[in-house]
Design a protein around this motif. Structure first.
Motif, mmCIF file in Angstrom:
data_model
loop_
_atom_site.group_PDB
_atom_site.id
_atom_site.type_symbol
_atom_site.label_atom_id
_atom_site.label_comp_id
_atom_site.label_asym_id
_atom_site.label_seq_id
_atom_site.Cartn_x
_atom_site.Cartn_y
_atom_site.Cartn_z
ATOM 1 N N PHE A 1 0.943 -0.976 -0.217
ATOM 2 C CA PHE A 1 0.099 0.019 -0.009
ATOM 3 C C PHE A 1 1.121 1.234 -0.061
ATOM 4 O O PHE A 1 0.461 2.127 -0.564
ATOM 5 C CB PHE A 1 -0.877 0.010 1.381
ATOM 6 N N ALA A 2 1.881 1.252 0.884
ATOM 7 C CA ALA A 2 2.869 2.324 0.911
ATOM 8 C C ALA A 2 3.968 2.409 -0.250
ATOM 9 O O ALA A 2 4.599 3.368 -0.433
ATOM 10 C CB ALA A 2 3.650 2.177 2.149
ATOM 11 N N GLY A 3 3.799 1.369 -1.364
ATOM 12 C CA GLY A 3 4.371 1.712 -2.509
ATOM 13 C C GLY A 3 5.919 1.203 -2.447
ATOM 14 O O GLY A 3 6.940 1.606 -3.433
ATOM 15 N N SER A 4 6.465 0.575 -1.354
ATOM 16 C CA SER A 4 7.784 0.114 -1.081
ATOM 17 C C SER A 4 8.199 -1.325 -1.430
ATOM 18 O O SER A 4 7.325 -2.066 -1.836
ATOM 19 C CB SER A 4 8.145 0.556 0.414
ATOM 20 N N ALA B 1 -2.216 1.606 4.304
ATOM 21 C CA ALA B 1 -1.075 1.362 4.869
ATOM 22 C C ALA B 1 -0.715 1.680 6.184
ATOM 23 O O ALA B 1 -0.360 1.043 7.103
ATOM 24 C CB ALA B 1 0.266 1.830 3.816
ATOM 25 N N ALA B 2 -1.057 2.975 6.736
ATOM 26 C CA ALA B 2 -1.180 3.422 7.748
ATOM 27 C C ALA B 2 -1.888 2.428 8.758
ATOM 28 O O ALA B 2 -1.575 2.342 10.074
ATOM 29 C CB ALA B 2 -1.521 5.072 8.027
ATOM 30 N N LEU B 3 -3.127 2.124 8.385
ATOM 31 C CA LEU B 3 -4.078 1.498 9.087
ATOM 32 C C LEU B 3 -3.387 0.066 9.448
ATOM 33 O O LEU B 3 -3.382 -0.387 10.355
ATOM 34 C CB LEU B 3 -5.385 1.368 8.746
ATOM 35 N N SER B 4 -3.010 -0.609 8.415
ATOM 36 C CA SER B 4 -2.482 -1.785 8.483
ATOM 37 C C SER B 4 -1.279 -1.781 9.532
ATOM 38 O O SER B 4 -0.935 -2.725 10.423
ATOM 39 C CB SER B 4 -1.994 -2.323 7.077
ATOM 40 N N MET B 5 -0.138 -0.794 9.348
ATOM 41 C CA MET B 5 0.848 -1.056 10.079
ATOM 42 C C MET B 5 0.595 -0.724 11.453
ATOM 43 O O MET B 5 1.164 -1.513 12.343
ATOM 44 C CB MET B 5 1.778 0.098 9.625
ATOM 45 N N ARG B 6 -0.516 0.264 11.848
ATOM 46 C CA ARG B 6 -0.894 0.344 13.177
ATOM 47 C C ARG B 6 -1.515 -1.198 13.669
ATOM 48 O O ARG B 6 -1.378 -1.396 14.874
ATOM 49 C CB ARG B 6 -2.075 1.281 13.540
ATOM 50 N N LEU B 7 -2.250 -1.754 12.878
ATOM 51 C CA LEU B 7 -2.986 -2.790 13.074
ATOM 52 C C LEU B 7 -1.873 -3.953 13.518
ATOM 53 O O LEU B 7 -2.137 -4.695 14.631
ATOM 54 C CB LEU B 7 -3.955 -3.320 12.172
ATOM 55 N N LYS B 8 -0.941 -3.965 12.907
ATOM 56 C CA LYS B 8 0.150 -5.029 13.104
ATOM 57 C C LYS B 8 1.015 -4.642 14.379
ATOM 58 O O LYS B 8 1.338 -5.618 15.100
ATOM 59 C CB LYS B 8 1.292 -4.926 11.779
ATOM 60 N N LYS B 9 1.092 -3.422 14.816
ATOM 61 C CA LYS B 9 1.783 -2.831 15.808
ATOM 62 C C LYS B 9 1.116 -3.440 17.102
ATOM 63 O O LYS B 9 1.344 -3.953 18.270
ATOM 64 C CB LYS B 9 2.026 -1.399 15.854
ATOM 65 N N PHE B 10 -0.370 -3.210 16.948
ATOM 66 C CA PHE B 10 -1.229 -3.471 18.073
ATOM 67 C C PHE B 10 -1.333 -4.798 18.322
ATOM 68 O O PHE B 10 -1.303 -5.635 19.293
ATOM 69 C CB PHE B 10 -2.810 -2.971 17.675
ATOM 70 N N ALA B 11 -1.535 -5.753 17.067
ATOM 71 C CA ALA B 11 -1.442 -7.022 17.238
ATOM 72 C C ALA B 11 -0.432 -7.750 18.116
ATOM 73 O O ALA B 11 -0.499 -8.712 19.102
ATOM 74 C CB ALA B 11 -1.545 -7.738 16.017
ATOM 75 N N SER B 12 0.836 -6.908 17.645
ATOM 76 C CA SER B 12 2.074 -7.841 18.501
ATOM 77 C C SER B 12 2.111 -7.284 19.872
ATOM 78 O O SER B 12 2.545 -7.983 20.726
ATOM 79 C CB SER B 12 3.303 -7.468 17.658
ATOM 80 N N LEU B 13 1.623 -5.980 20.111
ATOM 81 C CA LEU B 13 1.517 -5.797 21.578
ATOM 82 C C LEU B 13 0.311 -6.444 22.192
ATOM 83 O O LEU B 13 0.707 -6.813 23.295
ATOM 84 C CB LEU B 13 0.879 -4.284 21.478
ATOM 85 N N ILE B 14 -0.893 -6.677 21.621
ATOM 86 C CA ILE B 14 -1.668 -7.678 22.345
ATOM 87 C C ILE B 14 -1.113 -9.186 22.556
ATOM 88 O O ILE B 14 -1.233 -9.752 23.777
ATOM 89 C CB ILE B 14 -2.814 -8.038 21.525
ATOM 90 N N GLU B 15 -0.093 -9.554 21.618
ATOM 91 C CA GLU B 15 0.264 -10.751 21.703
ATOM 92 C C GLU B 15 1.385 -10.723 23.008
ATOM 93 O O GLU B 15 1.160 -11.893 23.772
ATOM 94 C CB GLU B 15 1.263 -11.073 20.551
ATOM 95 N N SER B 16 2.322 -9.679 23.064
ATOM 96 C CA SER B 16 3.048 -9.737 24.206
ATOM 97 C C SER B 16 2.467 -9.556 25.611
ATOM 98 O O SER B 16 2.947 -9.923 26.673
ATOM 99 C CB SER B 16 4.103 -8.703 24.011
ATOM 100 N N LEU B 17 1.180 -8.703 25.578
ATOM 101 C CA LEU B 17 0.500 -8.560 26.690
ATOM 102 C C LEU B 17 -0.357 -9.653 27.164
ATOM 103 O O LEU B 17 -0.307 -10.008 28.194
ATOM 104 C CB LEU B 17 -0.666 -7.583 26.597
ATOM 105 N N SER B 18 -1.011 -10.558 26.188
ATOM 106 C CA SER B 18 -1.683 -11.697 26.271
ATOM 107 C C SER B 18 -0.933 -13.145 26.475
ATOM 108 O O SER B 18 -1.658 -13.971 27.054
ATOM 109 C CB SER B 18 -3.144 -11.649 25.681
#
Lengths: 226, 226
Positions: free
Chosen positions: A86-89, B127-144
């Motif tokens: 999506f970011a084109g990289s 892209a921005a939403l996806s990246m945030r989602l991935k960051k959140f998912a890995s945080l949830i993983e480490s928290l849970s």
């Protein structure tokens, strides 16, 4: 499973109507990979993104000595490489099937054209992503409200000790501090608001005044909860 | 702060180039609300979405007796109503400024046209939403990962007791079970894989065979970690 049915089960495409799914189905490449087969390599042009339909895919980096570091394993319903595409990289890592896998490939160019012709499709995808993000954020909040207030109290008390006063300046951005404490900026803000309402602290821009050290120490020791 | 600068600081628009930000700036309505001022009411047509630039906004429902239930409080940088607006539905709750607030309003129609003309803008937002989602998912993983394996072990042991056998059938969908355990399906899958690799269980479709009850009981009691 038929392509349209498989698309409907992907969280990224949640809430799309059947017409939108049909259009999406026209640009999908339905691919099969066997165990150990490479999907793409780091540095390859990001010509499209993928969604795992069945099976498992590992995303990994290779050190200069050839040592593998797995960044993520994706399973059924999960997209990969989409943030880069999506970011084109370029693809920022390698991808390989961990077992026999069915994977949908969405070519970037065709996908961009599709969005141009059907902006509602992009709106729908953004809605699905936003809703997942909100769900994740509230889960992070409920998971991190247990321990994060205590860790924040420790941090504030240490800062007060270092700076030798009750009005401390935060030495990090809120986003940096949040990730240090194991949470997200939104939850950190909510914890600061709760602490303010409980008269433990007063905030003033980047400055925080410790109003009730006893209460903060009780939080820090885990005796009390916020 | 100028509109383009304020836009650049919003996570939803992260990674956009200045040309894209300029285009976005042209459709923004830069609004001010005073404390207690209504922004929209439940059931109003979702004519656009909002991002808080400064201040605070509460999203709430009213019961039939007029009792208020706050669903969320949004602060600086956070979008609201965007999930409903992207999906083309009405506002599902009320919104009111909790303090003097500067809020950007993005009209749905103009925003849709903008995406049609600049699909790259939608790609970037995704892209921005996806990246945030991935960051959140890995945080949830480490928290849970701390508590969820134990809770899952309890659940499996109870099922085995109820069903009076070592091969139990999961009575819930993976997504339902995940939310019951306080995590997301991705992390639940990873925990099941870890348990399988540790020879505690064997999975076969919706069936799970308990191979090592002692190990599961140690997890359940919190004596051991996965």
């Amino acid at each position: 499973m038929k392509i349209v049915e498989a698309l409907a089960a992907i969280p990224l495409f949640q809430g799309m109507n059947s017409e939108q799914l049909q259009k999406l189905a026209l640009i999908v490449a339905d691919q099969r990979y066997s165990r150990g087969q490479a999907i793409f390599a780091e540095g390859d042009a990001g010509v499209g993104f993928y969604v795992v339909i069945s099976g498992k895919v590992k995303i990994f980096k290779l050190s200069s000595e050839g040592k593998e570091q797995i960044l993520h394993v994706f399973g059924s319903g999960e997209p990969f490489a989409e943030a880069a595409v999506f970011a084109g990289s370029c693809f920022p890592a390698h991808a390989m099937a961990l077992e026999t896998s069915r994977i949908f490939f969405f070519p970037r160019l065709k996908f961009t054209l599709l969005i141009q012709e059907n902006p509602a499709l992009a709106m729908n995808m953004m809605a699905a992503l936003s809703m997942r993000l909100k769900k994740f954020a509230s889960l992070i909040e409920s998971l991190s409200l247990k321990e994060v207030p205590g860790r924040l109290a420790v941090h504030l008390l240490l800062l007060a000790e270092e700076q030798e006063r009750d009005e401390v300046r935060l030495d990090l951005t809120k986003s940096h501090l949040a990730s240090l404490l194991g949470t997200i900026p939104e939850t950190l803000s909510r914890i600061l608001t709760k602490m303010t309402k409980a008269d433990m602290i007063a905030t003033n821009g980047p400055s925080i005044t410790l109003l009730n050290r006893d209460a903060l120490e009780a939080l820090a020791s885990g005796e009390e909860r916020l």
